[in-house]
Design a protein around this motif. Sequence first.
Motif, PDB file in Angstrom:
ATOM      1  N   LEU A 136       0.867  -1.168   0.000  1.00  0.00           N
ATOM      2  CA  LEU A 136       0.000   0.000   0.000  1.00  0.00           C
ATOM      3  C   LEU A 136       0.912   1.228   0.000  1.00  0.00           C
ATOM      4  CD1 LEU A 136      -2.946  -1.054   0.257  1.00  0.00           C
ATOM      5  CD2 LEU A 136      -1.425  -2.451   1.671  1.00  0.00           C
ATOM      6  N   VAL A 137       0.642   2.125  -0.936  1.00  0.00           N
ATOM      7  CA  VAL A 137       1.480   3.322  -1.047  1.00  0.00           C
ATOM      8  C   VAL A 137       0.761   4.483  -0.387  1.00  0.00           C
ATOM      9  CG1 VAL A 137       2.682   4.864  -2.618  1.00  0.00           C
ATOM     10  CG2 VAL A 137       2.358   2.446  -3.230  1.00  0.00           C
ATOM     11  N   ALA A 138       1.376   5.038   0.623  1.00  0.00           N
ATOM     12  CA  ALA A 138       0.744   6.124   1.374  1.00  0.00           C
ATOM     13  C   ALA A 138       1.596   7.368   1.285  1.00  0.00           C
ATOM     14  CB  ALA A 138       0.556   5.707   2.826  1.00  0.00           C
ATOM     15  N   GLN A 139       0.918   8.470   1.174  1.00  0.00           N
ATOM     16  CA  GLN A 139       1.646   9.745   1.119  1.00  0.00           C
ATOM     17  C   GLN A 139       1.264  10.604   2.303  1.00  0.00           C
ATOM     18  OE1 GLN A 139       2.011  11.284  -2.756  1.00  0.00           O
ATOM     19  NE2 GLN A 139       2.304  13.414  -2.106  1.00  0.00           N
ATOM     20  N   GLY A 140       2.305  11.162   2.940  1.00  0.00           N
ATOM     21  CA  GLY A 140       2.088  12.025   4.092  1.00  0.00           C
ATOM     22  C   GLY A 140       2.916  13.289   3.956  1.00  0.00           C
ATOM     23  N   PRO A 141       2.934  14.086   4.996  1.00  0.00           N
ATOM     24  CA  PRO A 141       3.696  15.337   4.915  1.00  0.00           C
ATOM     25  C   PRO A 141       5.194  15.097   4.713  1.00  0.00           C
ATOM     26  CG  PRO A 141       2.765  15.012   7.114  1.00  0.00           C
ATOM     27  CD  PRO A 141       2.217  13.942   6.258  1.00  0.00           C
ATOM     28  N   ASN A 142       5.689  13.933   5.098  1.00  0.00           N
ATOM     29  CA  ASN A 142       7.118  13.648   4.936  1.00  0.00           C
ATOM     30  C   ASN A 142       7.409  12.837   3.688  1.00  0.00           C
ATOM     31  OD1 ASN A 142       7.569  14.932   7.403  1.00  0.00           O
ATOM     32  ND2 ASN A 142       7.090  13.038   8.520  1.00  0.00           N
ATOM     33  N   GLY A 143       6.453  12.711   2.829  1.00  0.00           N
ATOM     34  CA  GLY A 143       6.686  11.969   1.593  1.00  0.00           C
ATOM     35  C   GLY A 143       5.882  10.697   1.546  1.00  0.00           C
ATOM     36  N   SER A 144       6.353   9.822   0.650  1.00  0.00           N
ATOM     37  CA  SER A 144       5.601   8.611   0.349  1.00  0.00           C
ATOM     38  C   SER A 144       6.243   7.418   1.034  1.00  0.00           C
ATOM     39  CB  SER A 144       5.635   8.427  -1.172  1.00  0.00           C
ATOM     40  OG  SER A 144       4.524   7.718  -1.598  1.00  0.00           O
ATOM     41  N   ARG A 145       5.442   6.425   1.398  1.00  0.00           N
ATOM     42  CA  ARG A 145       6.036   5.179   1.906  1.00  0.00           C
ATOM     43  C   ARG A 145       5.238   3.989   1.405  1.00  0.00           C
ATOM     44  NH1 ARG A 145       3.961   3.438   7.721  1.00  0.00           N
ATOM     45  NH2 ARG A 145       2.032   4.642   7.930  1.00  0.00           N
ATOM     46  N   ASN A 146       5.935   2.865   1.313  1.00  0.00           N
ATOM     47  CA  ASN A 146       5.295   1.616   0.906  1.00  0.00           C
ATOM     48  C   ASN A 146       5.086   0.758   2.138  1.00  0.00           C
ATOM     49  OD1 ASN A 146       5.503   2.364  -1.804  1.00  0.00           O
ATOM     50  ND2 ASN A 146       7.580   1.531  -1.940  1.00  0.00           N
ATOM     51  N   ILE A 147       3.864   0.310   2.310  1.00  0.00           N
ATOM     52  CA  ILE A 147       3.517  -0.504   3.481  1.00  0.00           C
ATOM     53  C   ILE A 147       3.133  -1.884   2.996  1.00  0.00           C
ATOM     54  CG2 ILE A 147       2.050  -0.666   5.532  1.00  0.00           C
ATOM     55  CD1 ILE A 147       1.402   2.375   4.973  1.00  0.00           C
ATOM     56  N   ALA A 148       3.772  -2.899   3.527  1.00  0.00           N
ATOM     57  CA  ALA A 148       3.411  -4.265   3.146  1.00  0.00           C
ATOM     58  C   ALA A 148       2.008  -4.557   3.623  1.00  0.00           C
ATOM     59  CB  ALA A 148       4.390  -5.259   3.757  1.00  0.00           C
ATOM     60  N   ALA A 149       1.265  -5.284   2.796  1.00  0.00           N
ATOM     61  CA  ALA A 149      -0.106  -5.633   3.173  1.00  0.00           C
ATOM     62  C   ALA A 149      -0.145  -6.331   4.516  1.00  0.00           C
ATOM     63  CB  ALA A 149      -0.738  -6.504   2.088  1.00  0.00           C
ATOM     64  N   ALA A 150       0.841  -7.174   4.778  1.00  0.00           N
ATOM     65  CA  ALA A 150       0.848  -7.917   6.042  1.00  0.00           C
ATOM     66  C   ALA A 150       0.936  -6.990   7.242  1.00  0.00           C
ATOM     67  CB  ALA A 150       2.008  -8.910   6.055  1.00  0.00           C
TER      68      ALA A 150
END
Lengths: 289, 828, 211
Positions: A136-150
């Motif tokens: 899951l790709v999430a974007q926040g004030p500090n940029g983007s991060r990839n989160i594993a579904a698990a």
Amino acid sequence: MIPATFDYLRVDSPEAAVAALVEHGDEAKILAGGHSLLPLMRLRLAYPEVLIDVSRVDAMRGVSDEGDTLLIGACTTHHDVAHDPLVRAHCGILSQATATVGDPQVRHRGTIGGALAHADAAGDLPTIVLALDGQLVAQGPNGSRNIAAADFFVDYLQTVLEPDEVLTAVRVPKLATDGGRRSGWGYHYEKFNRVAQAWAIVASCALVRRDNDTIGEARVALTNMGTTPVRATATESALAGAAAAAVADAAALAADGTDPPADLNAKPDYRRHLAQVLTRRALERALGT
Amino acid sequence: MSKIDPEVVADELAEHDQVATPDTSRQVGAARLRKEDAQLVTGQATWTDNLVFPGMLHMAVLRSPMAHARIASIDVSAALQVSGVMAAFSGADLAAELGSLPCAWPVTEDMVSPQHPPLATEEVRYVGDGVAVVVARDRYSAADALEAIAVEYEPLPAVVDMETALTDNELVHADKGTNTCFVWPFSNGDVDAAFSGAEVVVERRFIQQRLLPTAIEPRAVVVAPIAAADEYTVYSSTQIPHILKLMLALTTGLPEHKLRVIAPDVGGGFGSKLNVYAEEVIALIVAKRLGRPIKWTESRSEGYQATIHGRDQIQDITVAADRDGRLRGLKVDLKADMGAYLQLVTPGIPLLGAFMYPAIYKMDAYDFRCTGVFTTKTPTDAYRGAGRPEATFAIERIMDELAVELGMEPLELRRRNWITAAEFPYDTIAGLTYDSGNYEAATDKALELFGYDELRAEQTRRRESGDRAQLGIGISTFTEMCGLAPSRVLGSLSYAAGGWEAATVRVLPTGKIEVVTGTSPHGQGHVTAWSQIAADALGVAFEDVEVLHGDTQVAPMGMDTYGSRSLVVGGVAVQMAAGKVIDKAKRVAAHLLEAAEGDIEFLDGAFSVRGSPEASKTLGEVALAVFAAHDLPDDMEPDLTGSTVFDPENFSFPHGTHLCAVEVDTETGMVDIRSYVCVDDVGKVVNPMIVEGQVHGGLAQGIAQALYEEAIYDSEGNLVTGTLVDYLVPGAPDIPAFVTDRTETPATSNALGVKGVGEAGTIASTPAVVNAVVDALRHLGVSDVRMPCSPERVWRAIHAGDGQAAPAAVPSADHETLRQSDSAGGGQ
Amino acid sequence: MPRIQVKVDGIAYDDEVESRLLLVHYLRERLGLTGTNVGCDTSNCGACTVMMDGHSVKSCTVLAAQVDGSDITTIQGLAREWAAAQRTPEGGPSDEWAAAQRTPGGGPSDEWAAAQPTPGDGSSDDGDWHPLQRAFHTEHGLQCGYCTPGMIMASVDLLAENPNPSDEEIRHGLEGNLCRCTGYQNIVRAVRKAAETMAGDGTGSQQEVAR
């Protein structure tokens, strides 16, 4: 029937969405298709003060080919995901399962990102993405991060998304199916519900990679067997390197380690039983047996 | 999820490809397309919620979230501060004008009849019981204002389970001292002898679960006052505009002649709109107070609490028979859940079934007893079939159980006991006289369409090979009593009103026809069917007939629509009224043609002198002559109108044979209807297309009770199936394709030979499906599955499978499940 | 307050709407288009179904604020659109009509818009009814009629996606719409009949319309 009042903002970029989330904090919710959020708001079970509409953010719509993976914009509707040629060709399980979500009208508005961020364990898409080991790709004030579904699904209706983050995309692996019976992935989503519109009492998603006469790898994920989607790890272990005939015994382990809920449609023991039966059927279909 | 056999369906459909063309000379019996459709398919209908009046305000009701509590305090003042709010009233503010909601059926002399304030003042007795109303400029502000009202509740014990309620340990109405509303007995024949002398006695308990009628149009009411004249027009999504008008006058004390009630287009009722509701009374009083039009529309989840529920009975049935299958006697002990209050017909509903437990069978003795019980739940009342589906279910289920006990084929057992065609008219053990019927003919036709023998053979094969999917065959041979009703019979049962129906047929000077009917259609196609009847009776074109209904100012007399009565009583009244028109027109024609009345023939809309066909007058010419009144018989008033108020001499008794084949997935418990065949006999048919449509809709609701629907309360009295998410109304994929056919055995109790059809499908289908499910699993030791036959229930029955003949007493709420679900965080 | 510019049944509107105003209420109460009905509050019943930018949606689960720039067809605009699509010179009726619905961004082409009859020209008579409206009538696919507008609009979408559906596909295609009166059998027949007509297989014979 009537939601409480709120302010409505439409944004045209993920950055603008994040900025609005930062500004309004806990009082704000992201709105995409609205088919998870608006029903709650109409029953006044949820009353955010600000809705940030991301449904027209072009950067968050559409499916792109990344080589080994597909990147699906969070605001891609279920209809578009199910019909997308790339998804159909390379990640058929997602197409198949998405076509079972809700009904046609719901699929024209509801989005993959909305369904995943809503994180209902009785929903179909969290299960599929978990089975696929998606990101899951999430974007926040500090940029983007990839989160594993698990790691993404924490509890009933809860994910690891921070209040100032917006889900922008879902990344899923391509599953090569072109080896026929000797290699490549087979898949099937076996959904069990009482009437067509009803949520699954239990559902089982089976992905099986054949390796000549054995099963190279199996992934099994279950819908509505806990407060989050769960992987049937005992079943998966039992199938690694096993022959197709091992499916029945492996499926019997599907409910191991689960803590299924009781509700109007099923008590936990029945759910455990269904998990076993549906897993066996899903595996058989995935293997083409 | 249901399998459709394309060949069967294709055959059925081929029959229906013919559509009547406009010039069919005979209307009755033709599948005329409906006049009602044009505005409905173009979105031009007038539903109550569509109505807008100048200055109209929106009303919203604050409802108790508690099943039972004392109202310690209530303060509506904060609601008045919400933007857009014009007024707010607590129950106490309006109590003097609101009165008590009426129950029109005091079934026994000592029936406990609690006061039923439209808004609670001291105590709330079910979740949904109204405590206050707000009135605002728009519905959104009204919704907001409800949240501003402060209510302090002091909890009282919820009373949810009927058998617990009967102990009177916790009372719903403390001032009444008991939760028993009434005990109604009926007995005929020597019951003791029948049972003591019988070779076989089978006893069963069945549970009729509570249902939510779910007409797709939510209830709505708009009251438009003419304040200065103290006149009120009440628009309501109701099945009963006439009864409502009378009841509003009686309840509020407003003068009856100052009230006008209009049922605009009404989107389904199924009995749930056969009532006098709190919101109708409140809206009227608030409109009077404020001098402004008032609109109230329920939301679906609100309506699930505030609109009456159906069924909810515990049935203890015992049948006594000889070894050869001959029925000796039947005992029925019924507990019927009234809910917290008595709505219009609440206590009478189970009694409507009292006469139908013996069904189509002969027997020596019958004993019936019904106990009405108060609980802290939404009141129950009429829902499609109203007492008769419950009765048919019980008898058809126990016939299958008896057949198993006797080792007899279930169809054979029925044949041995049913009334044969030659025996009509037949006086039943329950005191009814069935006028006509032919159970043999309907059954033979159904068996053939069903492929009964082949399916039995397949069932055997699957049992022998231990197939995962087992096949079951369910039979339901039914009759029902409808065409409500002979007024004298209603009087003998203490029902407050009669069962007549009114019709006026008017010929306009241009020869067009106005038919004024007292029926109140909400989907049944009366406009089309009455046009057919009038067109034939008067010899005019179908298109030249206009049917007026649903407005007490236009159709002042009527007893409205429910109980499959409208064709049998109302349609017959139309025919009779038209006959009066012809009689009068004949006199005028004779006069104009200077012939003796006896020499006048009426054919194809024209009156002619026998032997001189060139001397004739059309009905239209006669009408114009009457209008002008230049030359009429001396004693005749210039009016070509016929009016009839028809009181039927008997109920009508449609019947049918329904056969259902199900496949049960023994691994998951999922039930799939593979085939559903029914042959129904509704007497002569006015419009076969409408009849078939009524059967289809009835089947869907009966199947839904068998497999999907249940209104569930938890131990605290909360309706946990409170929305369509949890209350499973089936959609198109969940209902099979049906094969329907008819036999036609005319009724002998009315001139048209017609019987009712509206409820027949529902009455017959529920036991057909459940019998099929049990039949599929009988060899696994299953003798019953409680409705709805959900996958989980079927699965548990298979695994319990110890052949237990009579399940132990089952509480009306499955407390254990629901305690767990409370902790599951809302589930789905 | 959000401002929306939206085309509904061929007419362009420019309105300020409360954020929480549901599309179905905007249509019914603001625009006076009462042909679209409300049957529930949990997005189950489908009575509120309209076509929006070429797809069926449940208008009770869409905010009016979300339809800025969209093109909406309700049951009340269906016949008019169908009639206009028949008059367009090139292309088959269903192709042209379907294409007009799916213009990206939701707006119809100028040509198509110009081909619309002037608004307020009164109700269409049967000759202009959409084949689905006609088929629901001839196959008795309605009784009380309350679910019918939503059922027809859902069927419009169904046939646009799948012009030749099997009975099972019709039933599944309508899983988002509940009917309590008909038991669905005649609804399935109606959709099948309309499919035949729209594919040009049926004679499209002039069935009577009872008035």
